[in-house]
Enzyme design. Structure first.
Site, mmCIF file in Angstrom:
data_model
loop_
_atom_site.group_PDB
_atom_site.id
_atom_site.type_symbol
_atom_site.label_atom_id
_atom_site.label_comp_id
_atom_site.label_asym_id
_atom_site.label_seq_id
_atom_site.Cartn_x
_atom_site.Cartn_y
_atom_site.Cartn_z
ATOM 1 N N THR A 53 0.846 -1.195 0.000
ATOM 2 C CA THR A 53 0.000 0.000 0.000
ATOM 3 C C THR A 53 0.877 1.239 0.000
ATOM 4 O O THR A 53 2.029 1.189 0.429
ATOM 5 C CB THR A 53 -0.939 0.026 1.229
ATOM 6 O OG1 THR A 53 -1.834 1.132 1.127
ATOM 7 C CG2 THR A 53 -0.160 0.146 2.527
ATOM 8 N N ALA A 110 -0.417 5.914 3.967
ATOM 9 C CA ALA A 110 0.343 6.113 5.210
ATOM 10 C C ALA A 110 -0.489 5.774 6.441
ATOM 11 O O ALA A 110 0.026 5.227 7.419
ATOM 12 C CB ALA A 110 0.838 7.554 5.291
ATOM 13 N N ASP A 163 -8.105 -5.992 0.096
ATOM 14 C CA ASP A 163 -9.086 -5.499 -0.859
ATOM 15 C C ASP A 163 -10.288 -5.077 -0.044
ATOM 16 O O ASP A 163 -10.599 -5.683 0.991
ATOM 17 C CB ASP A 163 -9.463 -6.569 -1.878
ATOM 18 C CG ASP A 163 -10.266 -5.988 -3.036
ATOM 19 O OD1 ASP A 163 -9.950 -4.859 -3.472
ATOM 20 O OD2 ASP A 163 -11.208 -6.644 -3.507
ATOM 21 N N SER A 164 -10.942 -4.032 -0.488
ATOM 22 C CA SER A 164 -12.062 -3.517 0.291
ATOM 23 C C SER A 164 -13.078 -2.866 -0.620
ATOM 24 O O SER A 164 -12.799 -2.558 -1.774
ATOM 25 C CB SER A 164 -11.561 -2.499 1.323
ATOM 26 O OG SER A 164 -10.900 -1.429 0.663
#
Length: 135
Positions: free
Chosen positions: A8, A11, A71-72
């Protein structure tokens, strides 16, 4: 201390993972050069399938390291679970003439949300239930 790499560039996500993992003696870091790596095609039928595919593909760029990915998306009950795994490209039919499962690019949140709201037109507030899913 063991180290786990997260695929990813978010942050906040890295910070959250680091906080949760520290108590277990695990250090968290972002996958090196993540933003320049090819993006895997998210063609799975489930969030788990897409997360697994991303972790497996990104792990090729970090030999010997543990790499995890997620994953979302949004599942709306009145829309039979849509947009689901297509959340990031839900507006693709309107913007690109492609079905979400055929789109090779994401569409922005504003366009995706606008489509969801249009599809919920006429649905009473008490039936506008859903959830954000992350695997």
């Amino acid at each position: 201390m063991r180290r786990v790499l997260i695929a990813t560039s978010n942050a906040g996500k890295l910070r959250d993972f680091a906080g949760a993992a520290a108590v277990h003696g695990i250090a968290i870091a972002g996958l090196p050069n993540f933003s320049s790596l090819p993006t895997p095609v998210e063609d799975g039928n489930t969030f788990e399938a897409n997360a697994r595919k991303k972790a497996e593909e990104y792990s090729r760029y970090a030999a010997g390291e543990i790499v995890v990915a997620d994953d979302s998306g949004l599942e709306v009950d009145a829309l039979n679970g849509e947009p689901g795994v297509h959340s990031a490209r839900y507006a693709a039919p309107e913007l690109h003439g492609k079905a979400p499962h055929e789109a090779d690019v994401n569409t922005d949140d504003e366009a995706n949300n606008a489509r969801v709201l249009r599809e919920l037109k006429g649905v009473p507030p008490e039936r506008r239930t859903g959830r954000f899913v992350c695997v």
